[in-house]
Design an enzyme around this catalytic site. Structure first.
Site, mmCIF file in Angstrom:
data_model
loop_
_atom_site.group_PDB
_atom_site.id
_atom_site.type_symbol
_atom_site.label_atom_id
_atom_site.label_comp_id
_atom_site.label_asym_id
_atom_site.label_seq_id
_atom_site.Cartn_x
_atom_site.Cartn_y
_atom_site.Cartn_z
ATOM 1 N N LYS A 89 11.157 11.556 -8.899
ATOM 2 C CA LYS A 89 11.184 10.054 -10.079
ATOM 3 C C LYS A 89 9.794 9.895 -11.268
ATOM 4 O O LYS A 89 9.871 8.986 -11.838
ATOM 5 C CB LYS A 89 10.724 8.458 -8.415
ATOM 6 C CG LYS A 89 11.511 8.770 -7.310
ATOM 7 C CD LYS A 89 12.911 9.381 -7.802
ATOM 8 C CE LYS A 89 13.661 8.402 -8.505
ATOM 9 N NZ LYS A 89 15.116 8.537 -8.448
ATOM 10 N N THR A 90 9.639 10.701 -11.709
ATOM 11 C CA THR A 90 9.111 11.113 -12.958
ATOM 12 C C THR A 90 9.834 11.443 -14.469
ATOM 13 O O THR A 90 9.181 11.494 -15.282
ATOM 14 C CB THR A 90 8.396 12.109 -12.070
ATOM 15 O OG1 THR A 90 8.587 13.567 -12.412
ATOM 16 C CG2 THR A 90 6.787 12.375 -11.039
ATOM 17 N N THR A 93 15.930 13.853 -14.118
ATOM 18 C CA THR A 93 17.148 13.592 -14.814
ATOM 19 C C THR A 93 17.308 13.789 -15.672
ATOM 20 O O THR A 93 17.862 14.183 -16.798
ATOM 21 C CB THR A 93 17.913 12.247 -13.840
ATOM 22 O OG1 THR A 93 17.713 11.977 -12.695
ATOM 23 C CG2 THR A 93 19.103 12.432 -14.719
ATOM 24 N N TRP A 94 15.900 13.022 -16.644
ATOM 25 C CA TRP A 94 16.251 12.631 -18.873
ATOM 26 C C TRP A 94 15.831 14.320 -19.036
ATOM 27 O O TRP A 94 16.475 15.353 -19.535
ATOM 28 C CB TRP A 94 14.856 12.011 -18.357
ATOM 29 C CG TRP A 94 14.962 11.607 -20.387
ATOM 30 C CD1 TRP A 94 15.854 11.962 -20.865
ATOM 31 C CD2 TRP A 94 14.177 10.782 -21.270
ATOM 32 N NE1 TRP A 94 15.571 10.886 -21.901
ATOM 33 C CE2 TRP A 94 13.836 11.166 -22.363
ATOM 34 C CE3 TRP A 94 12.708 10.153 -20.325
ATOM 35 C CZ2 TRP A 94 14.061 9.488 -22.962
ATOM 36 C CZ3 TRP A 94 12.298 9.339 -21.497
ATOM 37 C CH2 TRP A 94 12.658 8.977 -22.585
ATOM 38 N N HIS A 146 11.647 21.087 -7.421
ATOM 39 C CA HIS A 146 10.310 19.812 -7.223
ATOM 40 C C HIS A 146 8.926 20.363 -6.927
ATOM 41 O O HIS A 146 8.365 19.566 -5.987
ATOM 42 C CB HIS A 146 10.550 18.709 -6.189
ATOM 43 C CG HIS A 146 11.458 17.877 -6.373
ATOM 44 N ND1 HIS A 146 11.246 17.496 -7.753
ATOM 45 C CD2 HIS A 146 12.616 17.199 -5.649
ATOM 46 C CE1 HIS A 146 12.136 16.362 -8.076
ATOM 47 N NE2 HIS A 146 13.193 16.388 -7.271
ATOM 48 N N SER A 177 9.636 2.862 -8.333
ATOM 49 C CA SER A 177 11.469 4.282 -8.468
ATOM 50 C C SER A 177 11.004 4.386 -7.437
ATOM 51 O O SER A 177 12.292 4.716 -6.982
ATOM 52 C CB SER A 177 10.308 4.880 -9.722
ATOM 53 O OG SER A 177 12.261 5.784 -10.039
ATOM 54 N N TYR A 235 6.283 11.669 -19.256
ATOM 55 C CA TYR A 235 7.390 10.786 -19.635
ATOM 56 C C TYR A 235 7.173 9.646 -20.314
ATOM 57 O O TYR A 235 8.075 9.459 -21.801
ATOM 58 C CB TYR A 235 7.620 9.779 -18.007
ATOM 59 C CG TYR A 235 8.631 8.545 -18.132
ATOM 60 C CD1 TYR A 235 9.844 9.597 -17.599
ATOM 61 C CD2 TYR A 235 8.529 7.506 -18.579
ATOM 62 C CE1 TYR A 235 11.115 8.380 -17.075
ATOM 63 C CE2 TYR A 235 10.258 6.799 -18.338
ATOM 64 C CZ TYR A 235 10.981 7.101 -17.748
ATOM 65 O OH TYR A 235 12.205 6.292 -18.013
HETATM 66 P P1 PAP Z 1 14.590 12.243 -9.188
HETATM 67 O O1 PAP Z 1 13.975 13.158 -8.811
HETATM 68 O O2 PAP Z 1 15.896 11.673 -8.087
HETATM 69 O O3 PAP Z 1 16.200 12.955 -9.710
HETATM 70 P P2 PAP Z 1 14.090 10.735 -11.500
HETATM 71 O O4 PAP Z 1 14.729 11.152 -12.684
HETATM 72 O O5 PAP Z 1 13.328 12.229 -11.767
HETATM 73 O O6 PAP Z 1 14.524 11.108 -10.552
HETATM 74 O O7 PAP Z 1 13.139 9.827 -12.040
HETATM 75 C C1 PAP Z 1 14.888 8.690 -12.119
HETATM 76 C C2 PAP Z 1 13.894 7.941 -13.065
HETATM 77 O O8 PAP Z 1 13.608 8.155 -14.670
HETATM 78 C C3 PAP Z 1 13.827 6.119 -12.776
HETATM 79 O O9 PAP Z 1 13.160 5.467 -13.569
HETATM 80 P P3 PAP Z 1 13.101 3.960 -13.341
HETATM 81 O O10 PAP Z 1 13.421 3.891 -11.304
HETATM 82 O O11 PAP Z 1 12.171 3.697 -13.423
HETATM 83 O O12 PAP Z 1 14.125 3.542 -13.857
HETATM 84 C C4 PAP Z 1 15.776 6.566 -14.168
HETATM 85 O O13 PAP Z 1 15.909 5.276 -14.227
HETATM 86 C C5 PAP Z 1 14.571 7.136 -15.125
HETATM 87 N N1 PAP Z 1 15.558 7.663 -15.834
HETATM 88 C C6 PAP Z 1 17.193 8.752 -15.468
HETATM 89 N N2 PAP Z 1 17.364 8.909 -16.596
HETATM 90 C C7 PAP Z 1 16.898 8.743 -17.415
HETATM 91 C C8 PAP Z 1 17.002 8.701 -19.345
HETATM 92 N N3 PAP Z 1 17.910 9.133 -19.807
HETATM 93 N N4 PAP Z 1 16.197 8.119 -19.763
HETATM 94 C C9 PAP Z 1 15.184 7.169 -19.197
HETATM 95 N N5 PAP Z 1 14.378 7.084 -18.086
HETATM 96 C C10 PAP Z 1 15.763 8.160 -17.098
#
Ligand code: PAP
Length: 341
Positions: A89-90, A93-94, A146, A177, A235
């Site tokens: 959640k850090t 995905t991005w 991770h 998150s 982030y």
């Molecule tokens: P994961 O560990 O399950 O892969 P991860 O992608 O690390 O999750 O984190 C998800 C967070 O990144 C979410 O944050 P939020 O709950 O505070 O909204 C998600 O919305 C955010 N996120 C996903 N894609 C993007 C992106 N393209 N740009 C910015 N933030 C993003």
């Protein structure tokens, strides 16, 4: 495009494996796993009923623990490997989207790009999902994990080791998150976990791959010691200046943007393609699923919630914010690393 994600079901792989030595080693890891599991300290789980503590880190007893043991026993790194390392959640995905788009920018056009039809998690294999499958992948491999830096096998971190890109995020946003995400995946037969409970557990370090601060510090220290091997990102800085960070990313990955590319707006195209607004509105990310294991199937839309900096604070009480900020200052004291208030 094919999804690169291999099956993480280690038992299945051991049964279908043809190589004599490999199946022996696989069996040994599985035996070791079965032997240690009952004796590991247990904590309350967020998504599963329990987490177990192994080598100082909290893991889901099946998927994450097995995955870690597998990586430690079987992963054969290559010096050309690039590994995206994150605490859940850090910004995983991005970062996956940005790295995939940067490295493959001459291979795909922006109008028919794989990221338009594949969730970023489907574009890069997850190391813990059985590293044996990765032997056949062509170099240079783009991987993700991770696993905390300190628990990675020496073969990944010493000498001819892999390169890592790490992204961290303010712990308040990570906690919230994660809490919202895990409750979505928590089986119906388990009562949802309250924010107060999640907060307590997070502060005690009991969350997937936690304690969070240890995870961050492991990669932070490695980035100071070997900056050519570990790129450390936040982030928040990626949100503030995405083009600047993407250029740094390109440079670190050995794919620097040329002046011509910069003037043609290639960096901005990548930023736009990988933006929260773009990815979260794609059909694949609104309606398809990611199959992480036979048991773990996640709606892609859960990876995209708000994508904002500071949203965690709107869920937490002033007291919670004070406590988590205090823990953060204490843990990071003297490290040179800071998060916002
Ligand atoms: P994961 O560990 O399950 O892969 P991860 O992608 O690390 O999750 O984190 C998800 C967070 O990144 C979410 O944050 P939020 O709950 O505070 O909204 C998600 O919305 C955010 N996120 C996903 N894609 C993007 C992106 N393209 N740009 C910015 N933030 C993003």
């Amino acid at each position: 495009m094919d999804s690169f994600l291999p099956s993480p079901d280690c038992d299945t792989i051991s049964k279908t494996d043809n190589g004599q030595i490999d199946s022996h080693l696989i069996q040994k890891t599985n035996e070791g796993y079965r032997e240690i599991l009952p004796n590991l300290p247990r904590g309350k789980g967020w998504m599963t009923e329990h987490l177990v503590q192994y080598q100082g880190v909290w893991l889901t007893p099946n998927f994450a623990l097995k995955g870690l043991m597998w990586v430690q026993d079987h992963f054969k790194p290559r010096s050309t490997d690039i590994c995206l390392a994150t605490f859940p959640k850090t910004g995983t995905t991005w970062l996956k989207a940005l790295t995939f788009a940067t490295v493959n920018r001459t291979r795909y056009g922006f109008t028919d790009h794989p990221l338009l039809t594949t969730v970023p998690h489907g574009c890069l294999p997850f190391l813990e999902a059985c590293p044996k499958d990765l032997d056949g992948f062509p170099s240079p491999r783009l991987l993700s994990t991770h696993i905390p830096y300190t628990l990675l096998p020496n073969s990944m971190t010493v000498n001819q080791s892999c390169r890592f890109v790490y992204i961290c995020r303010d712990p308040k946003d990570v906690l919230v998150s994660k809490w919202l995400f895990m409750n979505k995946l928590r089986p119906k037969e388990l009562a949802p976990i309250s924010l107060e409970e999640a907060f307590e557990l997070f502060c005690q370090g009991i969350s997937h791959y936690g304690p969070y601060w240890d995870h961050v510090l492991g990669y932070w220290k490695a980035s100071l010691e070997t900056p050519e091997k570990v790129l450390f990102l936040k982030y928040e800085e990626l949100k503030e200046e995405p083009s600047v960070v993407v250029k740094r990313l390109g440079e670190f990955l050995g794919h620097p943007f040329s002046l011509e590319e910069v003037s043609k707006g290639v960096v901005e195209e990548i930023v736009k393609l990988c933006s929260f607004e773009n990815l979260s509105n794609l059909e694949v990310n609104k309606s398809s699923v990611l199959k992480l294991s036979t048991q773990i199937i996640i709606d892609n839309r859960h990876f995209f919630r708000k994508g904002k900096v500071g949203d965690g604070k709107s869920y937490l009480t002033d007291e919670m914010i004070k406590r988590i900020n205090e823990i953060t200052s204490e843990k990071l004291l003297g490290s040179g690393l800071v998060f916002g208030s």
